[in-house]
Write a protein that holds these residues in place. Structure first.
Motif, PDB file in Angstrom:
ATOM      1  N   VAL A   1       0.856  -1.194   0.000  1.00  0.00           N
ATOM      2  CA  VAL A   1       0.000   0.000   0.000  1.00  0.00           C
ATOM      3  C   VAL A   1       0.889   1.241   0.000  1.00  0.00           C
ATOM      4  CG1 VAL A   1      -1.867   1.221   1.160  1.00  0.00           C
ATOM      5  CG2 VAL A   1      -1.724  -1.259   1.330  1.00  0.00           C
ATOM      6  N   PRO A   2       1.236   1.777  -1.171  1.00  0.00           N
ATOM      7  CA  PRO A   2       2.040   3.008  -1.204  1.00  0.00           C
ATOM      8  C   PRO A   2       1.254   4.177  -0.629  1.00  0.00           C
ATOM      9  CG  PRO A   2       1.263   2.443  -3.402  1.00  0.00           C
ATOM     10  CD  PRO A   2       0.886   1.295  -2.518  1.00  0.00           C
ATOM     11  N   LEU A   3       1.945   5.017   0.115  1.00  0.00           N
ATOM     12  CA  LEU A   3       1.272   6.144   0.761  1.00  0.00           C
ATOM     13  C   LEU A   3       1.208   7.377  -0.138  1.00  0.00           C
ATOM     14  CD1 LEU A   3       2.798   5.823   4.348  1.00  0.00           C
ATOM     15  CD2 LEU A   3       0.713   4.788   3.401  1.00  0.00           C
ATOM     16  N   ARG A   4       2.052   7.433  -1.158  1.00  0.00           N
ATOM     17  CA  ARG A   4       2.020   8.561  -2.097  1.00  0.00           C
ATOM     18  C   ARG A   4       2.221   8.022  -3.503  1.00  0.00           C
ATOM     19  NH1 ARG A   4       5.610  13.602  -0.450  1.00  0.00           N
ATOM     20  NH2 ARG A   4       4.084  14.572  -1.812  1.00  0.00           N
ATOM     21  N   ASP A   5       1.797   8.808  -4.508  1.00  0.00           N
ATOM     22  CA  ASP A   5       2.037   8.437  -5.892  1.00  0.00           C
ATOM     23  C   ASP A   5       2.731   9.595  -6.602  1.00  0.00           C
ATOM     24  OD1 ASP A   5       0.060  10.310  -6.269  1.00  0.00           O
ATOM     25  OD2 ASP A   5      -1.494   8.836  -6.758  1.00  0.00           O
ATOM     26  N   ALA A   6       2.822   9.512  -7.938  1.00  0.00           N
ATOM     27  CA  ALA A   6       3.553  10.531  -8.696  1.00  0.00           C
ATOM     28  C   ALA A   6       2.933  11.917  -8.543  1.00  0.00           C
ATOM     29  CB  ALA A   6       3.606  10.139 -10.173  1.00  0.00           C
ATOM     30  N   GLN A   7       1.624  11.992  -8.309  1.00  0.00           N
ATOM     31  CA  GLN A   7       0.956  13.283  -8.155  1.00  0.00           C
ATOM     32  C   GLN A   7       1.175  13.868  -6.763  1.00  0.00           C
ATOM     33  OE1 GLN A   7      -0.656  10.642  -9.845  1.00  0.00           O
ATOM     34  NE2 GLN A   7       0.078  11.711 -11.676  1.00  0.00           N
ATOM     35  N   GLY A   8       1.614  13.015  -5.824  1.00  0.00           N
ATOM     36  CA  GLY A   8       1.833  13.497  -4.466  1.00  0.00           C
ATOM     37  C   GLY A   8       0.519  13.649  -3.725  1.00  0.00           C
ATOM     38  N   ALA A   9       0.599  13.593  -2.415  1.00  0.00           N
ATOM     39  CA  ALA A   9      -0.586  13.751  -1.585  1.00  0.00           C
ATOM     40  C   ALA A   9      -0.152  13.966  -0.157  1.00  0.00           C
ATOM     41  CB  ALA A   9      -1.482  12.513  -1.674  1.00  0.00           C
ATOM     42  N   ASP A  10      -1.022  14.606   0.612  1.00  0.00           N
ATOM     43  CA  ASP A  10      -0.743  14.740   2.031  1.00  0.00           C
ATOM     44  C   ASP A  10      -0.885  13.372   2.697  1.00  0.00           C
ATOM     45  OD1 ASP A  10      -0.338  17.425   1.824  1.00  0.00           O
ATOM     46  OD2 ASP A  10      -2.391  17.959   2.387  1.00  0.00           O
ATOM     47  N   VAL A  11      -0.046  13.116   3.680  1.00  0.00           N
ATOM     48  CA  VAL A  11      -0.138  11.895   4.469  1.00  0.00           C
ATOM     49  C   VAL A  11      -0.257  12.302   5.930  1.00  0.00           C
ATOM     50  CG1 VAL A  11       0.946   9.716   5.110  1.00  0.00           C
ATOM     51  CG2 VAL A  11       1.256  10.618   2.798  1.00  0.00           C
ATOM     52  N   ARG A  12      -1.297  11.841   6.589  1.00  0.00           N
ATOM     53  CA  ARG A  12      -1.519  12.152   8.007  1.00  0.00           C
ATOM     54  C   ARG A  12      -1.380  10.878   8.826  1.00  0.00           C
ATOM     55  NH1 ARG A  12      -4.633  16.942   8.477  1.00  0.00           N
ATOM     56  NH2 ARG A  12      -4.148  18.263   6.670  1.00  0.00           N
ATOM     57  N   PHE A  13      -0.638  10.967   9.917  1.00  0.00           N
ATOM     58  CA  PHE A  13      -0.478   9.841  10.827  1.00  0.00           C
ATOM     59  C   PHE A  13      -1.321  10.086  12.061  1.00  0.00           C
ATOM     60  CE2 PHE A  13       3.450  10.042   8.328  1.00  0.00           C
ATOM     61  CZ  PHE A  13       3.506   8.744   7.830  1.00  0.00           C
ATOM     62  N   VAL A  14      -2.156   9.105  12.394  1.00  0.00           N
ATOM     63  CA  VAL A  14      -3.094   9.254  13.500  1.00  0.00           C
ATOM     64  C   VAL A  14      -2.943   8.073  14.460  1.00  0.00           C
ATOM     65  CG1 VAL A  14      -5.509   9.474  14.169  1.00  0.00           C
ATOM     66  CG2 VAL A  14      -4.734  10.438  11.984  1.00  0.00           C
ATOM     67  N   ASP A  15      -2.752   8.377  15.731  1.00  0.00           N
ATOM     68  CA  ASP A  15      -2.786   7.344  16.762  1.00  0.00           C
ATOM     69  C   ASP A  15      -4.175   7.383  17.380  1.00  0.00           C
ATOM     70  OD1 ASP A  15      -2.558   5.686  18.962  1.00  0.00           O
ATOM     71  OD2 ASP A  15      -0.521   6.321  19.447  1.00  0.00           O
ATOM     72  N   ALA A  16      -4.986   6.378  17.067  1.00  0.00           N
ATOM     73  CA  ALA A  16      -6.386   6.402  17.486  1.00  0.00           C
ATOM     74  C   ALA A  16      -6.548   6.408  19.001  1.00  0.00           C
ATOM     75  CB  ALA A  16      -7.124   5.196  16.903  1.00  0.00           C
ATOM     76  N   ARG A  17      -5.531   5.927  19.713  1.00  0.00           N
ATOM     77  CA  ARG A  17      -5.637   5.860  21.168  1.00  0.00           C
ATOM     78  C   ARG A  17      -5.610   7.256  21.799  1.00  0.00           C
ATOM     79  NH1 ARG A  17      -0.516   2.117  21.947  1.00  0.00           N
ATOM     80  NH2 ARG A  17       0.162   3.717  20.464  1.00  0.00           N
ATOM     81  N   THR A  18      -4.929   8.193  21.167  1.00  0.00           N
ATOM     82  CA  THR A  18      -4.765   9.526  21.761  1.00  0.00           C
ATOM     83  C   THR A  18      -5.340  10.641  20.901  1.00  0.00           C
ATOM     84  OG1 THR A  18      -2.554   9.692  20.772  1.00  0.00           O
ATOM     85  CG2 THR A  18      -2.685   8.803  23.004  1.00  0.00           C
TER      86      THR A  18
END
Length: 556
Positions: A148-165
């Protein structure tokens, strides 16, 4: 004139001060440790590791490293007056203040996973020097292994979320955006996290993937949408489960779509992914074979079926080794790694080294035996160009020529149960042979009870038989492998022995080589996987099939 400066005793004694290395052990695959991490582990005096990464890092630590048990302070026990268990920060600080080099190993990356930041601040406040060795973060490594790539050639924002907090504001911001969201949560909380994103504005049909056991051979990934993930896990009989507390990584966004995962799921599509393979050899003998099996996604489990002991009468071996030094032999032929080991140990007993082989031609029956000789400091003059066996060695062995060979004698150190094929062949070529018992092979002790139960109860997906003796000895010490277990044999003779013991042979190596045998098992696994996909069936391991299921014998 004597010096009048202050004496050393006038200065206060300086207390030793150690150093702490905060080290990221990655998501679980031992191969993801960095080179710097391996260096730090090799020099550590104390290793403080989280339980789930201890096995990943301990193998790189030096012998004798202290590994104190890591426990969390129990607040309730403090109130009750019960002695408080030491936590990680206290263990680290105590060892560092004692002048020792400490490695504090955490899962993933120290800066993104866990609470290593608080421990770093404690070191800074106490004046204890420390360094940080980054690791592959869970939120980055797990999607990569899930395809599962997190970005492609067009680029995109990636947000990391810890559901516990995560706060309400965090969910609102991520839900209102079209960024790829990488959510760290637990298996039984995935549906709740999906609901938070839908409530915050994400469409229910937004794709997501959920991966558990990421980067290990226990990895499993489900593809669904925010609106269907709860039903998907229920239909897969994943939930409810007592393992619902296990951590997972969920990736939300178009890049987790099923169409892409079918093409990019490189790890879980390995031909033997998750297969538990029994290797009836010692760890030393099985090292390269086990590494090869791991490259196919398998989980090798070594079970020795024979033990090696010195010969009952060592005098013959002693005379032969002395004959090497005095020029009695033209050739020495090694037919196993154990033979190399036996001669090497006798050399060391007499204070000799590889230089004693000067002027003697050296033959090795195969690549592994040749590698053992090279490790000893000896480069073999003859290794079979074809079949790696006694017959293959004879194919390339030169006949005795009194003009070119000043000596007509061959030293053959071997096992007490070896066949006479090589001796007879060398004599036919005109050579005199000193056939010497260098070691004895005896049946090994039975493996632990749980291993024996797994063998007989179908807990193993496959077993590799590398000789007829491994068949006889394994059945003798552990019982007959279950019918669902794939039986792979190195050659026709081994296959015949397996069938005589009531085993169905599924895989036959095209050549008498352990590595070709592993390749053949890998090809069998790939064919089995492809057949399941073509039939629209789920891909399962042999141990997951019902007892009594029959399979067709495959020769590759």
């Amino acid at each position: 004139m004597s010096p009048t400066g202050p004496a050393a005793s006038d200065f206060p004694a300086l207390s030793p001060r150690g150093q702490v290395t905060f080290l990221g052990a990655g998501p679980g695959d031992p191969g993801l440790l960095t080179l710097r991490a391996v260096e730090a582990l090799a020099s550590a005096d104390v290793l403080v590791a989280e339980p789930d990464v201890l096995d990943v890092v301990r193998g790189h630590a030096r012998a004798g490293v202290s590994t104190p048990e890591l426990t969390v302070v129990d607040v309730s026990s403090t109130a009750a007056g019960v002695p408080v268990l030491r936590d990680a920060a206290n263990l680290v600080m105590e060892a560092a203040k004692g002048g020792r080099r400490v490695v504090r190993a955490v899962a993933g990356d120290p800066g993104l996973d866990g609470n290593a930041g608080a421990e770093m601040l404690a070191c800074a406040a106490a004046g204890v020097p420390f360094e940080v060795v980054p690791g592959v973060a869970n939120a980055v490594g797990v999607p990569a292994y899930a395809g599962v790539p997190l970005r492609d050639a067009q680029g995109a924002d990636v947000r990391f979320v810890d559901a516990r907090t995560a706060s309400d504001r965090c969910w609102s911001e991520v839900g209102a955006s079209d960024a790829t969201a990488v959510v760290s949560t637990t298996l039984d909380s995935v549906a709740a996290a999906a609901g938070e994103l839908v409530s915050a504005g994400r469409k229910p049909d937004t794709p997501l993937t959920v991966t558990i056991g990421g980067t290990t051979t226990r990895q499993r990934t489900w593809t669904a949408t925010l609106g269907t993930i709860a039903q998907t896990l229920k239909q897969a009989k994943v939930l409810p489960s007592p393992e619902g507390h296990r951590p997972v990584i969920a990736v939300v966004g178009e890049r987790s779509s099923a169409a892409q995962r079918d093409q990019l799921a490189w790890f879980e599509s390995k031909p033997l992914f998750g297969w538990k393979v029994l290797v009836p050899r010692t760890k030393e003998q099985a090292a390269s074979l086990s590494d090869q099996l791991r490259s196919y996604g398998a989980v090798p489990h070594e079970v020795p079926t024979i033990a090696v002991e010195p010969p009952r009468t060592p005098q013959q071996m002693e005379r032969a080794v002395k004959g090497l030094v005095t020029g009695r032999y033209e050739w020495i032929a090694f037919t196993s790694v154990n033979a190399v080991k036996a001669v090497r140990e006798k050399f060391e007993e007499y204070g000799l080294d590889a230089r004693a082989f000067a002027g003697i031609k050296v033959a090795a029956v195969g690549e592994q035996t040749a590698a053992a000789l090279v490790d000893f400091g000896v480069k073999p003059d003859l290794v079979p160009s074809g079949e790696q066996s006694a017959a293959g060695l004879l194919e390339d062995w030169p006949p005795y020529d009194p003009v070119f060979d000043p000596i007509d004698r061959v030293f053959l150190p071997r096992a007490d149960i070896a066949t006479e094929t090589l001796v007879a062949g060398l004599i036919e070529l005109g050579w005199e042979v000193d056939d010497v018992t260098a070691y004895r092979t005896v049946r090994a002790s039975p493996p632990p009870a749980d291993t024996r139960e797994a063998i007989k109860g179908g807990g193993f997906d496959a077993v590799l038989f590398t000789s007829s003796s491994t068949v006889r000895n394994l059945v003798g010490i552990a019982g007959k492998p279950h019918n669902v277990t794939v039986i792979a044999c190195i050659g026709p003779a081994t296959a015949k022995t397996a069938e005589e013991h009531g085993l169905r042979v599924d895989v036959l190596s095209p050549e008498p080589s352990v590595h070709k045998l592993a390749e053949a098992l890998s090809a069998f696994g790939a064919q089995r996987r492809d057949a399941a996909k073509e039939a629209g069936d789920p891909v399962t391991r042999p141990s997951e099939r019902r007892p009594g299921a029959r399979r067709r014998r495959t020769t590759t």
